[in-house]
Design a protein around this motif. Structure first.
Motif, PDB file in Angstrom:
ATOM      1  N   MET A   1      11.523  14.765   1.341  1.00 52.22           N
ATOM      2  CA  MET A   1      10.875  13.451   1.227  1.00 52.22           C
ATOM      3  C   MET A   1       9.765  13.365   2.269  1.00 52.22           C
ATOM      4  O   MET A   1       9.990  13.649   3.454  1.00 52.22           O
ATOM      5  N   LEU A   2       8.562  13.003   1.838  1.00 50.41           N
ATOM      6  CA  LEU A   2       7.405  12.928   2.732  1.00 50.41           C
ATOM      7  C   LEU A   2       7.183  11.480   3.147  1.00 50.41           C
ATOM      8  O   LEU A   2       6.860  10.634   2.324  1.00 50.41           O
ATOM      9  N   ASP A   3       7.421  11.182   4.432  1.00 53.45           N
ATOM     10  CA  ASP A   3       7.208   9.830   4.951  1.00 53.45           C
ATOM     11  C   ASP A   3       5.752   9.677   5.370  1.00 53.45           C
ATOM     12  O   ASP A   3       5.242  10.442   6.197  1.00 53.45           O
ATOM     13  N   ILE A   4       5.086   8.682   4.805  1.00 50.07           N
ATOM     14  CA  ILE A   4       3.676   8.441   5.102  1.00 50.07           C
ATOM     15  C   ILE A   4       3.527   7.014   5.603  1.00 50.07           C
ATOM     16  O   ILE A   4       3.971   6.062   4.958  1.00 50.07           O
ATOM     17  N   LEU A   5       2.899   6.854   6.753  1.00 47.63           N
ATOM     18  CA  LEU A   5       2.655   5.548   7.353  1.00 47.63           C
ATOM     19  C   LEU A   5       1.164   5.272   7.339  1.00 47.63           C
ATOM     20  O   LEU A   5       0.375   6.047   7.892  1.00 47.63           O
ATOM     21  N   ILE A   6       0.761   4.204   6.665  1.00 45.31           N
ATOM     22  CA  ILE A   6      -0.652   3.813   6.590  1.00 45.31           C
ATOM     23  C   ILE A   6      -0.880   2.689   7.584  1.00 45.31           C
ATOM     24  O   ILE A   6      -0.262   1.632   7.498  1.00 45.31           O
ATOM     25  N   ILE A   7      -1.786   2.910   8.541  1.00 47.40           N
ATOM     26  CA  ILE A   7      -2.017   1.966   9.632  1.00 47.40           C
ATOM     27  C   ILE A   7      -3.434   1.423   9.544  1.00 47.40           C
ATOM     28  O   ILE A   7      -4.400   2.184   9.478  1.00 47.40           O
ATOM     29  N   GLY A   8      -3.564   0.098   9.539  1.00 50.93           N
ATOM     30  CA  GLY A   8      -4.897  -0.482   9.492  1.00 50.93           C
ATOM     31  C   GLY A   8      -4.885  -1.956   9.784  1.00 50.93           C
ATOM     32  O   GLY A   8      -3.839  -2.553  10.045  1.00 50.93           O
ATOM     33  N   LYS A   9      -6.061  -2.537   9.758  1.00 55.35           N
ATOM     34  CA  LYS A   9      -6.206  -3.971   9.959  1.00 55.35           C
ATOM     35  C   LYS A   9      -6.093  -4.681   8.626  1.00 55.35           C
ATOM     36  O   LYS A   9      -6.584  -4.195   7.606  1.00 55.35           O
ATOM     37  N   ASP A  10      -5.473  -5.844   8.645  1.00 58.79           N
ATOM     38  CA  ASP A  10      -5.389  -6.663   7.435  1.00 58.79           C
ATOM     39  C   ASP A  10      -6.725  -7.353   7.236  1.00 58.79           C
ATOM     40  O   ASP A  10      -7.197  -8.077   8.105  1.00 58.79           O
ATOM     41  N   SER A  11      -7.341  -7.111   6.106  1.00 56.09           N
ATOM     42  CA  SER A  11      -8.651  -7.692   5.816  1.00 56.09           C
ATOM     43  C   SER A  11      -8.717  -7.969   4.333  1.00 56.09           C
ATOM     44  O   SER A  11      -8.299  -7.154   3.509  1.00 56.09           O
ATOM     45  N   LYS A  12      -9.279  -9.133   3.968  1.00 58.28           N
ATOM     46  CA  LYS A  12      -9.411  -9.434   2.544  1.00 58.28           C
ATOM     47  C   LYS A  12     -10.605  -8.713   1.927  1.00 58.28           C
ATOM     48  O   LYS A  12     -10.875  -8.845   0.746  1.00 58.28           O
ATOM     49  N   TYR A  13     -11.316  -7.950   2.744  1.00 60.56           N
ATOM     50  CA  TYR A  13     -12.468  -7.217   2.253  1.00 60.56           C
ATOM     51  C   TYR A  13     -12.149  -5.727   2.170  1.00 60.56           C
ATOM     52  O   TYR A  13     -11.125  -5.327   1.676  1.00 60.56           O
ATOM     53  N   GLY A  14     -12.984  -4.847   2.707  1.00 58.57           N
ATOM     54  CA  GLY A  14     -12.894  -3.426   2.437  1.00 58.57           C
ATOM     55  C   GLY A  14     -11.666  -2.710   2.922  1.00 58.57           C
ATOM     56  O   GLY A  14     -11.149  -1.819   2.242  1.00 58.57           O
ATOM     57  N   LEU A  15     -11.151  -3.052   4.117  1.00 60.17           N
ATOM     58  CA  LEU A  15     -10.063  -2.261   4.684  1.00 60.17           C
ATOM     59  C   LEU A  15      -8.780  -2.406   3.886  1.00 60.17           C
ATOM     60  O   LEU A  15      -8.055  -1.424   3.673  1.00 60.17           O
ATOM     61  N   THR A  16      -8.459  -3.608   3.473  1.00 63.28           N
ATOM     62  CA  THR A  16      -7.261  -3.793   2.653  1.00 63.28           C
ATOM     63  C   THR A  16      -7.406  -3.059   1.330  1.00 63.28           C
ATOM     64  O   THR A  16      -6.454  -2.431   0.841  1.00 63.28           O
ATOM     65  N   LYS A  17      -8.590  -3.109   0.741  1.00 63.28           N
ATOM     66  CA  LYS A  17      -8.831  -2.389  -0.515  1.00 63.28           C
ATOM     67  C   LYS A  17      -8.651  -0.895  -0.311  1.00 63.28           C
ATOM     68  O   LYS A  17      -8.040  -0.213  -1.143  1.00 63.28           O
ATOM     69  N   ASP A  18      -9.149  -0.365   0.804  1.00 61.83           N
ATOM     70  CA  ASP A  18      -8.987   1.065   1.073  1.00 61.83           C
ATOM     71  C   ASP A  18      -7.518   1.442   1.162  1.00 61.83           C
ATOM     72  O   ASP A  18      -7.078   2.457   0.612  1.00 61.83           O
ATOM     73  N   SER A  19      -6.731   0.631   1.874  1.00 56.52           N
ATOM     74  CA  SER A  19      -5.303   0.906   2.018  1.00 56.52           C
ATOM     75  C   SER A  19      -4.599   0.877   0.665  1.00 56.52           C
ATOM     76  O   SER A  19      -3.758   1.740   0.366  1.00 56.52           O
ATOM     77  N   GLN A  20      -4.932  -0.116  -0.152  1.00 57.93           N
ATOM     78  CA  GLN A  20      -4.294  -0.234  -1.463  1.00 57.93           C
ATOM     79  C   GLN A  20      -4.645   0.939  -2.363  1.00 57.93           C
ATOM     80  O   GLN A  20      -3.777   1.504  -3.039  1.00 57.93           O
ATOM     81  N   LEU A  21      -5.919   1.314  -2.385  1.00 54.24           N
ATOM     82  CA  LEU A  21      -6.339   2.436  -3.220  1.00 54.24           C
ATOM     83  C   LEU A  21      -5.718   3.744  -2.753  1.00 54.24           C
ATOM     84  O   LEU A  21      -5.334   4.591  -3.571  1.00 54.24           O
ATOM     85  N   LEU A  22      -5.607   3.906  -1.441  1.00 52.59           N
ATOM     86  CA  LEU A  22      -4.984   5.114  -0.907  1.00 52.59           C
ATOM     87  C   LEU A  22      -3.509   5.175  -1.305  1.00 52.59           C
ATOM     88  O   LEU A  22      -3.016   6.222  -1.745  1.00 52.59           O
ATOM     89  N   GLU A  23      -2.804   4.058  -1.173  1.00 50.16           N
ATOM     90  CA  GLU A  23      -1.389   4.041  -1.549  1.00 50.16           C
ATOM     91  C   GLU A  23      -1.216   4.351  -3.031  1.00 50.16           C
ATOM     92  O   GLU A  23      -0.334   5.135  -3.416  1.00 50.16           O
ATOM     93  N   GLU A  24      -2.038   3.750  -3.884  1.00 53.52           N
ATOM     94  CA  GLU A  24      -1.945   4.015  -5.318  1.00 53.52           C
ATOM     95  C   GLU A  24      -2.170   5.498  -5.613  1.00 53.52           C
ATOM     96  O   GLU A  24      -1.477   6.097  -6.454  1.00 53.52           O
ATOM     97  N   ALA A  25      -3.131   6.092  -4.917  1.00 49.52           N
ATOM     98  CA  ALA A  25      -3.429   7.507  -5.147  1.00 49.52           C
ATOM     99  C   ALA A  25      -2.297   8.402  -4.663  1.00 49.52           C
ATOM    100  O   ALA A  25      -1.965   9.404  -5.308  1.00 49.52           O
TER     101      ALA A  25
END
Length: 315
Positions: A1-25
């Motif tokens: 099992m590969l544990d992946i931790l995504i760390i970033g700032k909560d933003s309603k603009y680009g950063l949150t979108k980047d995190s979501q797209l990365l998780e989906e991928a």
């Protein structure tokens, strides 16, 4: 099992979108995994979980977050070079690999001595099969950014009152007090369905960015089969070429953190717009089809390289 931790700032603009797209991928990559999210300020349940159990991989979004150095065996950084300050270059020593969204980013971070991997990136597919596209309609979606070349776009429409209406979408906080008579300003928030409808209805998207870490509004425009007019500078010209859009030459540039801000040549921008206006519907449709093919290639290439990266990290 590969544990992946995504760390970033909560933003309603680009950063949150980047995190979501990365998780989906990551989820689509088909590898067994557990994904956790951590705000850089350390608050959520997921963060407490990963405080007590080291992840295999931590992916830092845009910046490097020292509070999470001990949270994972491997640390990756997914940066935007024009927003990465030189004062934080020392933090790159804690990063095993810089995941670069573009060739330009790989060159920038390699010059700073970092080990890089050109991952690429992706954007939402905004195409709507039932939409009717007006190949003569112009839109410029600046949103909440001051780096989209909006001043040059408005100056072009100010100089050409005979041009057709331009739709400008811009956050009310940044929107100009007045616009030319042939510009329709939308400064109120548009919901996702309204924004998608607008993106698909407009056949020509004006994207003369000064700087981009990735360029979501460019890639989303490509997904809708639109003609994209953008800046002939990296990384914008890595997304769009002469078959899939129009590239506008640069008049000047200035440094911005590790990246560069480019100002398009005003006369070249107006000439590009004039050339697009002179194209017939079939030519615009063909260019839009190339843009869509470019979007598909961007998305599939990112997915393939992400599987390669995670597969090697899991071994």
């Amino acid at each position: 099992m590969l544990d992946i931790l995504i760390i970033g700032k909560d933003s309603k603009y680009g950063l949150t979108k980047d995190s979501q797209l990365l998780e989906e991928a990551v989820r689509a990559a088909g590898l067994p995994h557990v994904i956790g999210h951590a705000d850089h300020k350390s608050r959520s349940f997921a963060e407490r979980l990963f405080r007590t159990r080291r992840a295999r991989i931590a992916i830092h979004i845009e910046r490097v977050y020292p509070a999470w150095y001990s949270a994972a065996d491997i640390h990756y950084l997914l940066p935007n070079q024009e927003r990465f300050p030189r004062r934080q270059l020392g933090r790159l020593h804690h990063i095993d690999l810089v995941l670069c969204k573009s060739r330009h980013a790989a060159e920038v971070f390699s010059r700073e001595g970092a080990k890089t991997f050109r991952l690429g990136f992706t954007s939402e597919d905004r195409a709507a099969a039932s939409a009717s596209k007006d190949r003569d309609r112009f839109v410029h979606i600046a949103g909440a950014s001051t780096l989209k070349g909006t001043e040059a776009v408005l100056a072009a429409w100010q100089a050409h009152p005979e041009w057709p209406e331009l739709t400008l979408v811009m956050n009310a906080r940044l929107a100009p007090a007045s616009v030319p008579g042939n510009v329709r300003l939308i400064s109120e928030y548009l919901g996702d369905e309204e924004m998608r409808a607008l993106q698909n209805a407009c056949g020509i998207h004006l994207c003369p960015s000064q700087a981009e870490g990735w360029g979501h509004y460019i890639v989303e425009a490509m997904s809708t089969n639109a003609v994209v007019i953008t800046t002939d500078a990296a990384p914008m010209n890595e997304l769009v070429d002469a078959q899939s859009g129009m590239l506008v030459e640069v008049a000047s540039s200035t440094p911005r953190h590790l990246g560069t801000c480019f100002q398009v040549d005003q006369s070249a921008l107006e000439a590009a717009i004039t050339r697009v206006m002179a194209m017939d519907a079939e030519e615009k449709a063909a260019m839009g089809a190339h843009a869509r093919a470019g979007f598909d290639a961007i998305r599939s290439g990112f997915a393939e390289r992400l599987r390669e990266l995670l597969g090697s990290a899991g071994r």
